[in-house]
Each structure stands twice: as structure tokens, then as C-alpha cells.
Design a protein around this motif. Structure first.
Motif, PDB file in Angstrom:
ATOM      1  N   LYS A  28       0.830  -1.211   0.000  1.00  0.00           N
ATOM      2  CA  LYS A  28       0.000   0.000   0.000  1.00  0.00           C
ATOM      3  C   LYS A  28       0.863   1.260   0.000  1.00  0.00           C
ATOM      4  N   THR A  29       1.829   1.333   0.916  1.00  0.00           N
ATOM      5  CA  THR A  29       2.638   2.550   1.027  1.00  0.00           C
ATOM      6  C   THR A  29       3.596   2.699  -0.153  1.00  0.00           C
ATOM      7  N   GLY A  56       3.044   1.509  -3.170  1.00  0.00           N
ATOM      8  CA  GLY A  56       2.194   1.867  -4.297  1.00  0.00           C
ATOM      9  C   GLY A  56       1.855   3.349  -4.309  1.00  0.00           C
ATOM     10  N   LYS A  57       1.737   3.943  -3.130  1.00  0.00           N
ATOM     11  CA  LYS A  57       1.423   5.372  -3.025  1.00  0.00           C
ATOM     12  C   LYS A  57       2.674   6.248  -3.014  1.00  0.00           C
ATOM     13  N   ASP A  76       4.757   6.362  -0.528  1.00  0.00           N
ATOM     14  CA  ASP A  76       4.848   6.877   0.838  1.00  0.00           C
ATOM     15  C   ASP A  76       6.039   6.220   1.556  1.00  0.00           C
ATOM     16  N   PHE A 132      -2.703  -0.123  -4.857  1.00  0.00           N
ATOM     17  CA  PHE A 132      -2.568   1.201  -4.253  1.00  0.00           C
ATOM     18  C   PHE A 132      -1.900   2.201  -5.191  1.00  0.00           C
ATOM     19  N   GLU A 133      -1.421   1.714  -6.343  1.00  0.00           N
ATOM     20  CA  GLU A 133      -1.065   2.629  -7.432  1.00  0.00           C
ATOM     21  C   GLU A 133      -2.306   2.942  -8.269  1.00  0.00           C
ATOM     22  N   GLU A 134      -3.406   2.258  -7.939  1.00  0.00           N
ATOM     23  CA  GLU A 134      -4.667   2.361  -8.691  1.00  0.00           C
ATOM     24  C   GLU A 134      -4.442   2.038 -10.169  1.00  0.00           C
ATOM     25  N   ASN A 143       7.533  12.202  -8.254  1.00  0.00           N
ATOM     26  CA  ASN A 143       7.940  11.253  -7.214  1.00  0.00           C
ATOM     27  C   ASN A 143       8.720  10.086  -7.799  1.00  0.00           C
ATOM     28  N   THR A 159       6.680   8.771 -11.024  1.00  0.00           N
ATOM     29  CA  THR A 159       5.290   9.157 -11.201  1.00  0.00           C
ATOM     30  C   THR A 159       5.203  10.675 -11.271  1.00  0.00           C
ATOM     31  N   THR A 205       2.621  13.942 -11.960  1.00  0.00           N
ATOM     32  CA  THR A 205       1.226  14.379 -11.992  1.00  0.00           C
ATOM     33  C   THR A 205       1.138  15.774 -12.600  1.00  0.00           C
TER      34      THR A 205
END
Length: 584
Positions: A70-71, A73-74, A76, A295-297, A566, A577, A579
């Protein structure tokens, strides 16, 4: 990219699963052949304690796969380090309590496990517990280390560690039996030494400056601990269900055929564990990849993961099942010799059991996929159904009509029933009968981005970069961006991908860049992944001549026009990534 990752990670994970099983098998053979029946009984009595440590380590290991997926993938890093630190701290506390209890109350623990006070078996059990508990920290952290090493992309290190553990266990067992004659204490110490040998190989990565995990006492938090344990609960349910299944099958077999049938079942279970090593290895990889992509969707990657896992698991486990069916008589003979009653029963049992291997592998794959994508209730239900309820029901009913063969058939009909229920649940979720990978991924419609709003390309040459740049420009124009903004996106991709090819593709190896562009709400996301040497462009801009406006002007341009820029490195992949706003 997913196929390559799945293959590389699965090899390490399967070898790891097989190594633990093989080590237990070697210990059983050495104790049974050279130390006698009483020692074998003591080893059997001590096994539940080993399973307790294994269950706790497995729970934390699977929890790590989910929460760190999760982290990561985000992107974080703080959260990833927080979960890493929390896992290390809680593991240390569990081990400290466990070791103190076993050392101080070793005699009482042996009695609790079933060894009667004052008997030879009690003495042997107590001795083995002392030998094992010395190696408990290495055993525990070796299991805990697996997902972290996989996230770091250190598969070769993991393979080397499990190889050393296997050969070390054999070597130390032989030394104990033929040289030191240390009995059950020596057998426990032999296992402990092999675990420490594995840890010595794995631990140096975590002290390396390039380690993606950073430990800090301040990073521990109750909320992270709760999240970690919650994510790992399906694994505990899975293991408890398996224990209940073994107990129930033993009771049914004693009722219908006595101790010979139980002996045959122990052989079937042992061979079954070797067969399951493949699907368990695949499952560990699925859990990690599903968590990261979820979590990267990244909807498309999750659907692709379903395709890859179904195809790979089916073919590999079909071969495993075929080998078990063909060589069943030879395998059984290793354990039971030519026993006129139990051996033929075990051969038939192994062959019937082998028919359940492929559906079991698919069920296990979907179960871990759903755990990685946050469907914990579904995972828990599948764990109970697959590992206890379904096979027990069929074994009990069929035993009245087909005796022991009916019990063995419980595996087959149980796994087929669970697979059918997965299909029915998928059709209910999608409100139609379908066998597509996207349907079995069971992702909500609002999750991630669909095919029509995603551009996905694989880049291997400078010519591919030019094509990708043009395709991304067209993509942006079609999604409402101005010609100027669309041109900037194309330039970003051209700059970053050309840099990767120029500096990352020059080591003589075959490399690949995976490019994805997709619209999410009012933003455009660019995600670039490559399997080259680790390089963080974000950190590089900050650390190398930050005031020089001409220094790496291309990367500076990308950083300046992006809302966020990021970088992460996980599973041996660089991931950038970017945005952008649609109105930029």
C-alpha cells in the motif's frame, strides 16, 4: 514487465517455500532413522510449538506484504519505513517473551505439549525445545525477511539464503548424528545453526546504504501495528483451518480404517506440502504485486496480473500433479517401504490428491489476490472454505460410500467447490456470467482508470521513445489538453526515457521501460518504470548543483511543470510518477 517480475519473484518464493518443507522432511528422516522411535515422538510433540512461531511469523509476513504494498504503491516512504520499524519491534517483543517462557518453563512446556513428566520422551522433547529456541530469532526473522527482500528486488540474495539454509541443515544434522552424537538437543541446534546461516546472507542488505527500508524506534505506532495485524489475520485463519482439517481427517480415518490409514495420510500430507510449495510460492508474489498495483490504482496491471497468475499457476501445477501421479509408488516407498496395507493405500491417496493440485493453486492465487486488493472478508471466507469446511464435508460424506478413497477425494471435490464459488461470486459482482480476467479481478467501476483512458507502451529502443512521445502528444490532445501542454508531455517522456536508455541500457543486458499515461479526475498521470540500475532523479536534482539552472535542464523542466514528481525503487524497478493538471 509483469510477466518478468512474476517469473523472477516466483522462483525465489517457491524455493523459499520448498526449503522450509525440505528441512522439516530431512529432520524427520534423520531423527526417525538414526535416533529412534522415542526421539521421533518427541519431535512430533514439539512440532505444535514450532507451528506457533511459524504462524506468528507468517501472519506478520503476509501483513507486511499488504501494508507495505500500500505505502510503496502510493510512494509513501515514511509509511513504508514506519511499517518496517513496527514489524521489527513487535517481532522482537514476541521473540523475547517466547524465548524466556520456553527457557524458564521448558519442562512445563514439554508437559503441556503431551510429554509425560519423568519419561524419556519428556527429556527428549525438553532437549529439542532448548535447541530450537536458541535459533528462534533467526527462524522468525528469516520468514519476516522474505517480503522485504522481495520488495527490494534482492531475489538472488533470497535464493542464496534458502540454499545455504537447506545444505546447512543437512550438514549439521549429519554432524550431530555421526560426529557429535548430540541427540535431540543437537538436532534442535542443527536447525538453529542453519537458520542463522541464512540470516547472515540476508541481513547485510538491511545495513546497506542503498536499502529502501530505514529503521527508527520513533516510527512505531499502535495504528500501524493494528493495520499490520489486521492485514495478516487471513493467514492465521488459513493456518488454523489447516490444523483443524488435519485433526478431522485423522479422526475420520481412525473410524473407518484405523492407524494404517492415518500413517498413509501422514505421507499424503507430506507429499502434499511439497506440491503446495509451488502454489504457496506463487501466492506470496501475487500478494505483493496485487498490493502494489492496487494502491497505485493501476487497473490494467491488476487485470494483467490475473491473466499471468492463472496461466502460470495452471501450467506449473499441472506438471507438478502429473509428476506426483506418475511417481507416487516410488515416493511412498521412501517412507513406508513395502508395507502391504499402508503403502498401496498411500499410493492411491497421493494420486487422488494430485487431482486437486491445479484447482487448489487457482483458489490460493485468487485468495491472495483478493487479500492484496483489500477484500479481507472474501479472503477469510475462502480460507475457511478451502482449508477446512469444503474438504471436510466431502471427506465425511464420501467416506461412507468409498472408505479411505472417499476421504482422499474430499480434497478434490472441496477445491472444485471453492473454485465454483469463486466463479459464482465473480458473476454476482459483475451481474453476468463471464470468464474475463477483468471480471475475476473484481475491481469497482470507479477504481483506477479503464482501457480507453489509458495509454500503455513498452519501450526498448530510441525509436520506441519517438513513437511514445508522439503517441502521448496525441493522447493528451484527445483528452482535452492544449497543443502546447500536450507537446510538453511528449517532451517529458522523451527526456526521461532517453536518459534511461542512455545511462541505464549500457550494461549489456536486456532492459525494458514500461510507460503508462492515464487520466484520473482532473489530472494526468505519467508513470515510467524501468529495470535498470537504481537512479533517483528527484534526489539527484536536490543533491547535485541545485543552484545551477543549466544542470540537467531536461529533468529540471519536467520537475518545474509537474504538480508532483515522485520516485520509488521497489522489486528492482525504478518508478517515476509525474502528476500534471489537465489545464496545465
Amino acid at each position: 514487465m509483469i510477466k518478468k517480475l512474476y517469473k523472477e519473484m516466483s522462483v525465489a518464493q517457491i524455493l523459499s517455500s520448498m526449503t522450509v518443507i525440505i528441512c522439516l522432511l530431512i529432520d524427520s528422516i534423520m531423527i526417525g532413522r538414526f535416533l529412534g522411535v522415542d526421539s521421533m515422538a518427541a519431535y512430533g510433540l514439539a512440532n505444535p510449538l514450532l507451528l506457533v512461531f511459524s504462524a506468528l511469523a507468517s501472519m506478520l509476513s503476509s501483513g507486511i506484504s499488504v501494508v507495505c504494498g500500500k505505502t510503496i504503491g502510493k510512494g509513501d516512504k515514511k509509511g513504508t519505513n514506519g511499517h518496517f520499524s513496527t514489524a521489527i519491534i513487535i517481532s522482537s517483543i514476541i521473540l523475547a517473551i517466547g524465548i524466556l517462557v520456553v527457557i524458564i518453563f521448558r519442562s512445563q512446556v514439554a508437559c503441556l505439549l503431551g510429554a509425560e513428566q519423568g519419561t524419556k520422551i519428556h527429556e527428549l522433547t525438553s532437549s529439542y525445545l532448548l535447541g530450537f529456541i536458541i535459533g528462534a530469532p533467526a527462524f522468525f526473522f528469516a520468514m519476516l525477511m522474505i517480503p522485504f527482500v522481495q520488495f527490494a528486488g534482492e531475489q538472488k540474495r533470497l535464493i542464496l539464503a534458502v540454499a545455504i539454509m537447506t545444505f546447512g541443515d543437512i550438514f549439521f544434522d549429519i554432524l550431530n548424528v555421526f560426529v557429535f552424537k548430540g541427540g535431540m538437543l543437537g538436532m534442535g541446534l542443527a536447525s538453529s545453526l542453519s537458520y542463522y546461516a541464512a540470516i547472515i546472507v540476508g541481513l547485510p542488505y538491511f545495513f546497506n546504504k542503498d536499502c529502501i527500508f530505514k529503521f527508527s524506534l520513533k516510527s512505531f505506532s499502535k495504528s500501524r501495528l493494528v493495520e499490520l495485524l489486521k492485514a495478516g489475520i487471513p493467514t492465521i485463519i488459513n493456518m488454523l483451518s489447516t490444523v483443524m482439517l488435519t485433526y478431522t481427517f485423522n479422526q475420520i480415518l481412525i473410524r473407518i480404517s484405523g492407524s494404517r490409514a492415518v500413517a498413509a495420510y501422514s505421507i499424503i500430507a507430506t507429499i502434499g506440502n511439497l506440491c503446495y510449495a509451488f502454489c504457496i510460492g506463487f501466492a506470496g508474489v501475487i500478494l505483493i504485486l496485487a498490493g502494489v498495483y492496487y494502491f497505485e490504482e493501476d487497473r490494467l496491471s491488476l487485470v494483467e496480473l490475473v491473466k499471468v497468475m492463472v496461466k502460470s499457476n495452471t501450467w506449473v501445477d499441472f506438471i507438478v500433479a502429473l509428476v506426483a501421479i506418475i511417481f507416487a509408488p516410488f515416493i511412498v516407498k521412501l517412507f513406508l517401504g513395502n508395507d502391504p496395507t499402508a503403502a498401496p493405500m498411500a499410493v492411491i491417496g497421493v494420486r487422488i490428491f494430485a487431482l486437486s493440485v491445479v484447482p487448489s493453486s487457482l483458489n490460493t492465487a485468487f485468495k491472495h489476490f483478493y487479500q492484496g486488493t483489500g477484500r479481507l472478508r472474501t479472503t477469510k471466507a475462502l480460507s475457511i472454505l478451502q482449508n477446512f469446511a469444503a474438504p471436510t464435508f466431502f471427506a465425511f460424506v464420501l467416506s461412507f460410500f468409498a472408505g479411505t478413497n472417499g476421504v482422499w477425494s474430499g480434497y478434490v471435490f472441496g477445491e472444485l467447490t471453492v473454485l465454483a464459488l469463486i466463479c459464482i461470486n465473480t458473476w454476482r459482482f459483475n451481474k453476468k456470467i463471464t470468464f474475463s480476467a477483468s471480471a475475476f479481478a473484481m475491481l469497482e467501476k470507479k477504481f483506477g482508470v479503464g482501457q480507453k483512458d489509458t495509454m500503455n507502451m513498452e519501450i526498448m529502443t530510441p525509436q520506441d521513445v519517438i513513437k511514445a512521445s508522439q503517441a502521448s502528444t496525441d493522447y493528451c490532445i484527445n483528452h482535452g489538453k492544449t497543443n502546447k501542454a500536450s507537446m510538453y508531455v511528449g517532451l517529458c517522456i522523451e527526456e526521461l526515457c532517453n536518459n534511461i536508455i542512455q545511462y541505464g541500457f549500457n550494461d549489456g543486458k536486456n532492459h525494458l521501460i514500461d510507460l503508462k499515461l492515464f487520466v484520473k479526475k482532473d489530472e494526468l498521470l505519467i508513470r515510467i518504470k524501468d529495470d535498470c540500475v537504481s537512479f533517483d532523479p528527484v534526489n539527484y536534482l536536490k543533491s547535485e548543483n541545485p543552484d545551477d539552472k543549466t544542470h540537467h535542464i531536461g529533468i529540471k523542466m519536467v520537475s518545474d511543470i509537474a504538480k508532483s514528481f515522485n520516485y520509488t525503487n521497489t522489486m528492482s524497478l525504478n518508478s517515476i510518477t509525474i502528476t500534471l493538471g489537465l489545464d496545465d
